[in-house]
Design an enzyme around this catalytic site. Sequence first.
Site, PDB file in Angstrom:
ATOM      1  N   ASP A 183     -37.872  33.752  -1.198  1.00 32.89           N
ATOM      2  CA  ASP A 183     -36.608  33.461  -1.648  1.00 32.89           C
ATOM      3  C   ASP A 183     -35.286  33.744  -1.297  1.00 32.89           C
ATOM      4  OD1 ASP A 183     -38.191  31.283  -3.201  1.00 32.89           O
ATOM      5  OD2 ASP A 183     -38.496  32.733  -4.754  1.00 32.89           O
ATOM      6  N   ASP A 212     -39.008  39.264   1.976  1.00 33.50           N
ATOM      7  CA  ASP A 212     -38.999  38.437   0.871  1.00 33.50           C
ATOM      8  C   ASP A 212     -39.002  36.983   1.329  1.00 33.50           C
ATOM      9  OD1 ASP A 212     -38.416  37.890  -1.869  1.00 33.50           O
ATOM     10  OD2 ASP A 212     -36.434  37.502  -1.302  1.00 33.50           O
ATOM     11  N   ASP A 259     -32.932  39.990  -0.206  1.00 32.11           N
ATOM     12  CA  ASP A 259     -31.789  39.785  -0.956  1.00 32.11           C
ATOM     13  C   ASP A 259     -31.469  40.359  -2.246  1.00 32.11           C
ATOM     14  OD1 ASP A 259     -32.111  37.264  -2.916  1.00 32.11           O
ATOM     15  OD2 ASP A 259     -33.831  37.469  -1.589  1.00 32.11           O
TER      16      ASP A 259
END
Length: 244
Positions: free
Chosen positions: A12, A10, A181
């Site tokens: 961000d 990922d 996350d």
Amino acid sequence: MTNKILVALDFDHTIIDENSDLFVLNLVPNKELPQDIKDKYRHDGWVEYMGEIFQFLHRHGITAKSVEDCMHQIPLTTGMMDLLQYVGDSEKYEVIIISDSNSVFIDFILTNFNLKQKITKVFTNPAEFSNSGCLMVNRYHTQDWCDLSTVNLCKGHILQQYIQERKDQGINFSKVMYIGDGSNDLCPGLTLRSQDYLCPRLGFSLLKKISKLQKGEEKSLSPQVLPWDTALDILSLLKNIDAK
């Protein structure tokens, strides 16, 4: 077939230590969006909502250079430079990004850290500046098959499609490591095998989702789980795998 390890990340709060869409709000006059813009938010229309914000910034004289300078202020997460240099410099690995950010933000940040050449491919919402200088973002795709993902980006679908495409080209991934996350990172995690790794960042929602799964309240999870605090935790695992 050639065997490799796929590292999928990922962006961000994973590669970078901020949310790029929220960080760009630092360019909003007085750092406060007007209520009429906020009222346009819809849970299934984040790309369109950000489009309204980019138009607002454009109307207030925010240039492409201002956006680029803003993105350059975002730091990498601790240890991420070491991790990406390690895997990006080895022929044993392929590195892809699957992100609900946009191609302009990701390109600005990867270029700033001289990391573009370390990444095999980026999957994200396509973006470009218009002739007048307004940032325009489109959906990566529009999907209706996965309720774990946003309507514009099913990460599990993208991951498995890439794995199949590479298999068709003679590349087999003996292990896949997915690093993320957020809640929408659970979808790709559910597609992984027992020899693969799902790496949720400590203190974020993906780890909470995984904990719930491991208690048997929802779907089963096959991959090995490695919670991480810094990217050095992941780098240590990869070095151990390579040493075997």
